[in-house]
Design a protein around this motif. Structure first.
Motif, PDB file in Angstrom:
ATOM      1  N   CYS A 100     -29.213   8.402   2.880  1.00 47.17           N
ATOM      2  CA  CYS A 100     -29.988   8.459   1.647  1.00 47.17           C
ATOM      3  C   CYS A 100     -29.417   7.528   0.582  1.00 47.17           C
TER       4      CYS A 100
ATOM      5  N   HIS B 171     -29.432   7.989  -2.507  1.00 45.69           N
ATOM      6  CA  HIS B 171     -28.851   8.712  -3.635  1.00 45.69           C
ATOM      7  C   HIS B 171     -27.341   8.802  -3.443  1.00 45.69           C
ATOM      8  N   ARG B 172     -26.897   9.714  -2.606  1.00 49.56           N
ATOM      9  CA  ARG B 172     -25.456   9.829  -2.372  1.00 49.56           C
ATOM     10  C   ARG B 172     -25.146  10.015  -0.905  1.00 49.56           C
ATOM     11  N   ALA B 173     -25.916   9.255  -0.081  1.00 54.15           N
ATOM     12  CA  ALA B 173     -25.566   9.072   1.337  1.00 54.15           C
ATOM     13  C   ALA B 173     -25.795  10.272   2.229  1.00 54.15           C
ATOM     14  N   GLY B 174     -26.610  11.199   1.784  1.00 50.20           N
ATOM     15  CA  GLY B 174     -26.937  12.324   2.663  1.00 50.20           C
ATOM     16  C   GLY B 174     -27.822  11.899   3.820  1.00 50.20           C
TER      17      GLY B 174
ATOM     18  N   CYS C 217     -34.376  14.327   2.213  1.00 49.00           N
ATOM     19  CA  CYS C 217     -32.924  14.344   2.347  1.00 49.00           C
ATOM     20  C   CYS C 217     -32.399  15.775   2.311  1.00 49.00           C
TER      21      CYS C 217
ATOM     22  N   TYR D  42     -29.619  16.785   1.340  1.00 49.54           N
ATOM     23  CA  TYR D  42     -28.614  17.068   0.314  1.00 49.54           C
ATOM     24  C   TYR D  42     -29.262  17.535  -0.998  1.00 49.54           C
TER      25      TYR D  42
ATOM     26  N   GLY E 267     -32.799  16.608  -1.735  1.00 51.82           N
ATOM     27  CA  GLY E 267     -34.249  16.656  -1.615  1.00 51.82           C
ATOM     28  C   GLY E 267     -35.017  15.405  -1.983  1.00 51.82           C
ATOM     29  N   TRP E 268     -34.357  14.289  -2.182  1.00 51.92           N
ATOM     30  CA  TRP E 268     -35.133  13.064  -2.369  1.00 51.92           C
ATOM     31  C   TRP E 268     -36.003  12.890  -1.126  1.00 51.92           C
TER      32      TRP E 268
HETATM   33  S1  FES Z   1     -27.920  12.321  -1.093  1.00 47.36           S
HETATM   34 FE1  FES Z   1     -30.026  12.354  -0.611  1.00 47.36          FE
HETATM   35  S2  FES Z   1     -30.912  13.416  -2.206  1.00 47.36           S
HETATM   36 FE2  FES Z   1     -28.854  13.323  -2.732  1.00 47.36          FE
END
Ligand code: FES
Ligand SMILES: [Fe+2]
Length: 368
Positions: free
Chosen positions: A91, A93-96, A111, A113, A115-116
């Protein structure tokens, strides 16, 4: 990791091309040094086609499989537009992870983590509660893509630039003739973990020299004197007449394709078995065996005989590969001579391997 960063590890002489009549095996260091695998991820696995799925797993929109190539988590997903894509399962955002297991019919990629949510083509669609973020443009964010291509119902991905898959496999369809594999049906997977370097396993696959010594039952089915190895740009083919299998197979021909760098296609009468060798560590790999049979082949007993025999041969190979790894790691071994008559497939693999490492060295040098 690059060759330039580890100048003492790799002697350039190890990477020079060798002619078959004078060829040596690869030096033990390449099978035992912990820094080599990181180099191989860039030089070999990121720049080649990796067999990751079969088409039935990703037949309709939202079907997806998760995998990993050269340390990069990947998601192969069929889009709403019918296009099969491979994208990084990381992801923005922060790699989830967008997915943690294979699945069917997903409407979107959410995602795990925070929810993106991404469309099936990797475009970010929504990011919850991000309204306070300045200059945050959902439409500018999408998952990086890898290359994806298919052959005879098999799905391959390439993380970076690789030669076209059709070029890599050129000639196999012609060899198979009317014998199409595309409508063979997946039966099951058997996976084996082997405590050897991934190249030990592949070296062993690439020669029939050991068959009389390691595989007594297989040796009775194959005609060792007629056992032949052919090499092309990107693959080698070992073939032998196949007979006297005691009902395990129809008489015919055994075709053992090795496709650079870690795919095998084992084609016997009425059966396709694919192998992918996954490097798990310097002295540890996993080999995934997927079995496919023609749709009209419903003889469960025959399938069982095939699988049991494959398992027997596999355990014989695992035993010798693990002992070879110990020999390589012993400090005793100095690269020995290859047998030009029986180990041309090993030499072909080593030539491709040396070239891949040379190209990585050039790449690293030009990147400064
Ligand atoms: S790491 Fe994917 S939504 Fe935060
Ligand atoms: Fe073997």
């Amino acid at each position: 990791m690059s060759i330039a960063a580890e100048p003492t590890r790799l002697d350039p002489a190890w990477l020079s091309p060798q002619s078959l009549p004078t060829a040596l095996a690869l030096p033990a260091t390449l099978y035992t040094d912990a820094s080599i695998l990181a180099l191989e991820q860039l030089a070999v696995f990121a720049r080649s086609w990796q067999l990751v799925a079969h088409a039935a797993q990703v037949a309709v929109a939202g079907d997806h499989i998760v995998t990993e190539v050269a340390g990069v988590p990947l998601l192969v997903v069929r889009g709403d537009d019918g296009v099969l894509r491979a994208m990084h399962n990381v992801c923005r955002h922060r790699a989830g992870p967008l997915a943690t297991c294979n699945g069917r019919g997903a409407r979107a990629l959410r995602c795990k983590y925070h929810g993106w949510t991404y469309a099936l083509d990797g475009q970010l669609r929504s990011a919850p509660e991000m309204g306070d973020a300045c200059d945050f443009d959902v439409s500018a964010i999408r998952l990086p893509q890898a290359h994806v291509a298919q052959w005879q119902g098999q799905v391959f991905v390439a993380l970076d630039a690789a030669p076209p898959l059709a070029d890599v496999l050129d000639g196999i369809d012609a060899r198979l003739g009317a014998h199409t594999l595309a409508d063979y049906v997946f039966h099951h997977r058997s996976s084996y973990e082997v405590h050897c370097n991934w190249k030990v396993y592949i070296d062993n696959y690439l020669e029939g020299y050991h068959v009389p010594h390691i595989h007594p039952a297989l040796n009775r089915m194959l005609d060792y004197r007629s056992y032949t190895t052919e090499t092309t740009a990107w693959y080698s083919l070992q073939h032998s007449p196949l007979e006297n299998s005691g009902g395990i197979y129809a008489n015919g021909e055994a075709l053992y394709y090795f496709v650079w760098p870690n795919t095998m296609l084992n084609i016997l009468p009425g059966r396709l078995q694919t192998n992918r060798v996954v490097a798990l560590g310097t002295d540890h790999c996993r080999v995934d065996f997927d079995f496919f049979y023609p749709a009209d082949s419903v003889d469960a007993q025959q399938h069982m005989r095939d699988q049991n025999f494959s398992d027997e041969v596999q355990h014989e190979d695992i035993g010798i590969c693990e002992l070879v790894q110990r020999g390589l790691a012993s400090g005793s071994y100095v690269a020995g001579r290859l047998n030009p008559k029986r180990e041309s497939g090993v030499h072909h693999f080593h030539e491709l391997y040396r070239r891949a490492l040379r190209e990585q060295a050039q790449h690293a040098a030009s990147a400064g």
